[in-house]
Design an enzyme around this catalytic site. Structure first.
Site, mmCIF file in Angstrom:
data_model
loop_
_atom_site.group_PDB
_atom_site.id
_atom_site.type_symbol
_atom_site.label_atom_id
_atom_site.label_comp_id
_atom_site.label_asym_id
_atom_site.label_seq_id
_atom_site.Cartn_x
_atom_site.Cartn_y
_atom_site.Cartn_z
ATOM 1 N N LYS A 122 59.031 4.316 18.558
ATOM 2 C CA LYS A 122 57.760 4.276 19.278
ATOM 3 C C LYS A 122 57.760 3.154 20.303
ATOM 4 O O LYS A 122 57.450 3.357 21.486
ATOM 5 C CB LYS A 122 56.582 4.093 18.323
ATOM 6 N N ASP A 140 52.624 7.556 18.253
ATOM 7 C CA ASP A 140 51.895 6.623 17.394
ATOM 8 C C ASP A 140 51.005 7.436 16.459
ATOM 9 O O ASP A 140 51.097 8.663 16.399
ATOM 10 C CB ASP A 140 51.087 5.620 18.220
#
Length: 216
Positions: A122, A140
């Site tokens: 991420k 996320d």
């Protein structure tokens, strides 16, 4: 409801029209500040991160400057972010690696970003996309939730959802779509009380009838 490629394209089209001008809510001035902010954002709101980094970067805004704070000093500066002790250790280790191996600069190479302590897919995708302009979809908690609810990309892990989103979304829209999905998750498709009746994708969403709260 069977979610076809045509329906997925319509979902993306609507999200683009609504959130076309959105961007990251994190405050930063360069790739290093972005990197630190994203590391701090784990299990912490962007609003809180901006308060923390606004204070931290006035004192230390480079790897060398953060190293000079020492671990105890950094922990004190980021104490109001969740998991601050673990984040402080990772940031210190990352700063040391940036100082020793990259002349205090954040590498643009994706694999090199992943090699930094505390940097997962991420974080590497966010930095790669925003700081260096490369197509990437960072997954996320908001992107993961919205993608699964819409069945735009169904998966049990962020990496699985990321790979399926890459197939569902044209590569030239990857980076922007990351923001569209985040903001939709924040504003409409919330974790506990999604606003299904206000959602512009309600008629396309296979989860709407399951999540919608009846009007009293």
């Amino acid at each position: 409801m069977r979610i076809t490629a045509k329906i997925k394209n319509e979902m993306i089209s609507r999200l683009e029209k609504i959130y076309h001008d959105t961007k990251s809510a994190l405050n930063f001035n360069n790739p290093f500040e972005l990197l630190v902010a994203v590391i701090l954002s784990a299990q912490c709101t962007d609003v809180r991160v901006n308060v923390t980094t606004g204070r931290l970067f006035k004192k230390a805004a480079t790897p060398e400057a953060i190293l000079s704070l020492g671990l105890d000093g950094l922990e004190e500066e980021i104490r109001d972010c969740g998991l601050f002790r673990n984040k402080a250790k990772n940031i210190m280790k990352t700063c040391q690696k940036l100082h020793d191996d990259y002349a205090d600069q954040v590498p643009s190479d994706y694999d090199e970003l992943l090699s930094l302590p505390g940097v997962g897919r991420k974080t590497a995708n966010v930095v790669s996309s925003i700081a260096f302009g490369r197509p990437a979809i960072a997954v996320d908690t908001h992107v993961f939730r919205v993608s699964n609810r819409l069945k735009l990309a169904v998966g049990n892990s962020p990496e699985e959802v990321e790979k399926k989103l890459q197939k569902a979304i044209p590569v030239e829209k990857w980076s922007a779509a990351h923001h569209w999905l985040i903001w939709h998750g924040r504003k409409i498709c919330k974790a506990r009380h999604p606003l299904c009746q206000k959602c512009p994708l309600n008629d396309l969403c296979p989860s709407a009838s399951l999540l919608e709260t009846p009007i009293a």
